[in-house]
Design an enzyme around this catalytic site. Structure first.
Site, mmCIF file in Angstrom:
data_model
loop_
_atom_site.group_PDB
_atom_site.id
_atom_site.type_symbol
_atom_site.label_atom_id
_atom_site.label_comp_id
_atom_site.label_asym_id
_atom_site.label_seq_id
_atom_site.Cartn_x
_atom_site.Cartn_y
_atom_site.Cartn_z
ATOM 1 N N HIS A 119 0.858 -1.189 0.000
ATOM 2 C CA HIS A 119 0.000 0.000 0.000
ATOM 3 C C HIS A 119 0.891 1.235 0.000
ATOM 4 O O HIS A 119 1.762 1.376 0.849
ATOM 5 C CB HIS A 119 -0.897 -0.019 1.238
ATOM 6 C CG HIS A 119 -1.908 1.070 1.255
ATOM 7 N ND1 HIS A 119 -1.631 2.330 1.737
ATOM 8 C CD2 HIS A 119 -3.204 1.102 0.863
ATOM 9 C CE1 HIS A 119 -2.714 3.093 1.633
ATOM 10 N NE2 HIS A 119 -3.674 2.374 1.112
ATOM 11 N N ASP A 177 -7.971 12.340 -8.201
ATOM 12 C CA ASP A 177 -7.510 11.159 -7.469
ATOM 13 C C ASP A 177 -8.751 10.446 -6.956
ATOM 14 O O ASP A 177 -9.421 10.934 -6.055
ATOM 15 C CB ASP A 177 -6.594 11.564 -6.308
ATOM 16 C CG ASP A 177 -5.994 10.376 -5.579
ATOM 17 O OD1 ASP A 177 -6.294 9.219 -5.956
ATOM 18 O OD2 ASP A 177 -5.208 10.589 -4.636
ATOM 19 N N LYS A 229 -19.297 0.730 -15.923
ATOM 20 C CA LYS A 229 -18.170 1.534 -16.384
ATOM 21 C C LYS A 229 -17.034 1.514 -15.349
ATOM 22 O O LYS A 229 -15.859 1.374 -15.704
ATOM 23 C CB LYS A 229 -18.619 2.965 -16.658
ATOM 24 C CG LYS A 229 -19.602 3.074 -17.820
ATOM 25 C CD LYS A 229 -20.049 4.508 -18.051
ATOM 26 C CE LYS A 229 -21.043 4.585 -19.205
ATOM 27 N NZ LYS A 229 -21.525 5.958 -19.452
ATOM 28 N N GLY A 311 -9.667 18.176 -7.391
ATOM 29 C CA GLY A 311 -8.541 18.460 -6.519
ATOM 30 C C GLY A 311 -8.611 19.789 -5.808
ATOM 31 O O GLY A 311 -7.841 20.052 -4.875
#
Length: 354
Positions: A119, A177, A229, A311
């Site tokens: 991770h 992100d 999707k 962001g």
């Protein structure tokens, strides 16, 4: 009750000391501490210092390598492959980022695959670094099974996040992100720790029924973003990060929390683009600024005060927390206090005086 806030620089120092006490070198400890505090500064508590206790537990259990260095096993043209050697994910990720940026400056494109990693925190940690150097970065990583294919009820794919960072000039950079599930699994873990319900569209239980109970969601399956999707996007990321690099894939990626026999063997992809091979950087930044202004100045629906770009919320949160400090939920604060105390350290030392 007003939560206690902590100084981000003091938290980085404290976290570095924790990892050093766990047997990690000072340089590597600093990288991991920075990556975790980065997430907390952006308001992503699920990927911040709340992860430090499980990192340390896996290090002490011998499931994360403390000493062996990641290795560049192939580099040809614009492509490279790194074997993480089971090192701490942020250490491996930063090495891969630097290699991708180096190749991009040489050839215009840097494509770096990673295997045998762990991770590695938030993808935005790496994207922000590329943005600060005037390069575009795409980051992909696979993750332990948490999400069923569309129509299924058994987890097969990870939340498999994707991030893209694109620099601007005067306007905020574009920094997307996101997980390919409706939410990151870490947010459900945090809800379970806090005893909070989750939205009904986040996950299903073991029988495929939507649930608002985080404990049932963790036993069942997260749902993909955008239905089929999101499922397709998650599979694509797994194919690149797992199959292409030689890392684990699908259910073969081991859990950070539940598997105490095997390393995770996570795979990552870093794709860097040198803007200046295409356009002068100032011109590109000028065009980005104009593009962003057009987006933000577009017509707004009723009740919307401002159009934001990906962001921007996290960037504002970061600016606020750099000044005012980082708050923790009580359960995270307790866990961090206990971990620090186990090494003779005091979390209170990082507090900002009220």
């Amino acid at each position: 009750m007003i939560p206690t806030c902590y100084c981000w620089t003091s938290l980085e120092t404290l976290a570095t000391e924790v990892f050093k006490h766990a047997g990690v070198s000072a340089a590597k400890a600093k990288i991991v501490a920075e990556s975790l505090v980065h997430a907390d500064l952006r308001g992503i508590e699920s990927h911040g210092l709340s992860r430090m206790p499980i990192y340390v537990k896996r290090i002490e259990a011998g499931l994360i390598e403390r000493v062996v260095e990641p290795q560049l096993v192939m580099q040809e043209g614009a492509a490279a492959l790194i074997d993480g050697k089971n090192q701490l994910g942020a250490v491996v990720g930063l090495m891969a980022l630097e290699q991708a940026l180096k190749l991009a400056r040489q050839t215009g494109i840097g494509f770096v695959g990673v295997r045998h990693s762990n991770h590695f925190g938030t993808c935005s940690y790496y994207a922000e670094r590329a943005i600060s150097q005037g390069l575009i970065l795409l980051v992909l990583t696979n993750a332990p099974e948490a999400m069923a294919p569309s129509g299924g009820i058994r987890p097969f794919l990870g939340t498999n996040p994707i991030a893209v960072g694109i620099p601007a000039g005067q306007e905020p950079a574009f920094l997307l992100d996101m997980a390919t599930s409706v939410t990151a699994r870490g947010k459900i873990v945090m809800a379970a720790k806090k005893g909070e319900a989750i939205p009904a569209d986040w996950a299903i239980d073991q029988n495929g029924i939507p649930t608002t109970k985080p404990e049932q969601a963790l036993l069942g399956s997260l749902l993909p973003i955008g239905g089929a999707k999101g499922y397709g996007l998650a599979m694509f990321i797994d194919l690149l990060c797992g199959l292409l690099t030689g890392a684990a894939f699908g259910p073969g990626v081991k859990s950070l929390y539940d598997n105490w026999e095997h390393p995770q063997n996570i795979g990552h992809i870093f794709l860097a683009i040198d803007i200046q091979k295409f356009l002068p950087l100032p011109l590109f930044q000028q065009n980005m600024d104009e593009y962003i202004r057009q987006v933000k100045n577009g017509p707004k629906k009723e009740g919307t005060s401002e159009i934001l770009i990906p962001g921007e919320i996290e960037s504002r949160k970061r600016r606020e927390r750099l000044q005012k400090g980082i708050p923790f939920s009580l359960n995270v604060e307790d866990e961090l206090s206990q971990l620090c105390a186990a090494y003779g350290l005091d979390l209170k030392a990082a507090r900002i005086a009220p």
